[in-house]
Design a protein around this motif. Structure first.
Motif, mmCIF file in Angstrom:
data_model
loop_
_atom_site.group_PDB
_atom_site.id
_atom_site.type_symbol
_atom_site.label_atom_id
_atom_site.label_comp_id
_atom_site.label_asym_id
_atom_site.label_seq_id
_atom_site.Cartn_x
_atom_site.Cartn_y
_atom_site.Cartn_z
ATOM 1 N N THR A 71 -75.239 12.171 -18.254
ATOM 2 C CA THR A 71 -74.395 13.174 -18.949
ATOM 3 C C THR A 71 -73.344 13.672 -17.868
ATOM 4 O OG1 THR A 71 -75.772 15.152 -18.119
ATOM 5 C CG2 THR A 71 -76.529 14.287 -20.357
ATOM 6 N N ALA A 72 -73.473 13.103 -16.813
ATOM 7 C CA ALA A 72 -72.176 13.419 -15.730
ATOM 8 C C ALA A 72 -70.874 13.166 -16.415
ATOM 9 C CB ALA A 72 -72.421 12.731 -14.516
ATOM 10 N N PRO A 73 -70.665 12.048 -17.035
ATOM 11 C CA PRO A 73 -69.274 11.868 -17.644
ATOM 12 C C PRO A 73 -68.844 12.849 -18.612
ATOM 13 C CG PRO A 73 -70.407 9.828 -17.289
ATOM 14 C CD PRO A 73 -71.348 10.916 -17.144
ATOM 15 N N TYR A 74 -69.779 13.207 -19.396
ATOM 16 C CA TYR A 74 -69.538 14.205 -20.600
ATOM 17 C C TYR A 74 -69.190 15.656 -19.813
ATOM 18 C CZ TYR A 74 -70.911 17.910 -23.845
ATOM 19 O OH TYR A 74 -70.724 19.021 -24.561
ATOM 20 N N TRP A 75 -69.714 16.220 -18.635
ATOM 21 C CA TRP A 75 -69.365 17.252 -18.162
ATOM 22 C C TRP A 75 -68.412 17.320 -17.366
ATOM 23 C CZ3 TRP A 75 -71.705 21.118 -20.091
ATOM 24 C CH2 TRP A 75 -72.981 21.298 -20.755
#
Length: 152
Positions: free
Chosen positions: A27-31
């Motif tokens: 989920t890091a790219p989303y955040w």
């Protein structure tokens, strides 16, 4: 009997805050994109369908050929509920707030909050656009607000 290990300073290990999402590798790219004012959704390279929430596989065909793509940030208010009572932190300080389901132009539906207007001004089917609310110095939450009028 085993003892809980403590740091060299004698303090108990820090627990994650319950009111802040856990940022994981998937989920890091989303955040990161949210921190830049961009909304990402996922697109499957195998079946070409888009989906949201971020995850490392396609919920339609189970392929792991999934990439993040930028969404337009435009959508329609699919349904909502105004929350007047919630004793849990941090929600209690935000009362009343609007919990909503927004259908993005690209198709996926997103659980979110609607901000920037009074709850009584909301209407199912109205146009909304993405906005962002700071959770911490490093983390932005994706929220939506009524779409700005297009100048003609």
């Amino acid at each position: 009997m085993t003892e809980k290990k403590r740091s060299d300073h004698g303090a108990a290990p820090e627990k994650p805050r319950a009111d802040i999402p856990t940022v994981e590798d998937a989920t890091a790219p989303y955040w990161d994109a949210a921190g830049q004012g961009r909304l990402l959704i996922a697109k499957c390279g195998a079946c070409e369908k888009v989906h949201h929430y971020p995850r490392p596989f396609c919920p339609f065909c189970w392929s792991e050929d999934v990439t993040a793509v930028e969404a337009s940030g435009r959508g329609t208010l699919y349904t909502y509920s105004t929350v007047y009572v919630n004793d849990l932190h941090p929600f209690k300080s935000r009362l009343p707030y609007v919990a909503a389901l927004v259908e993005l132009e690209e198709g996926p539906r997103v659980m979110t909050n609607i901000e920037g207007c009074e709850p009584e001004d909301l209407e199912v089917g109205m146009a909304v656009e993405v906005a962002f609310r700071s959770l911490t110095d490093e983390l932005e939450a994706t929220v939506f607000r009524p779409a700005a009028e297009v100048a003609q």
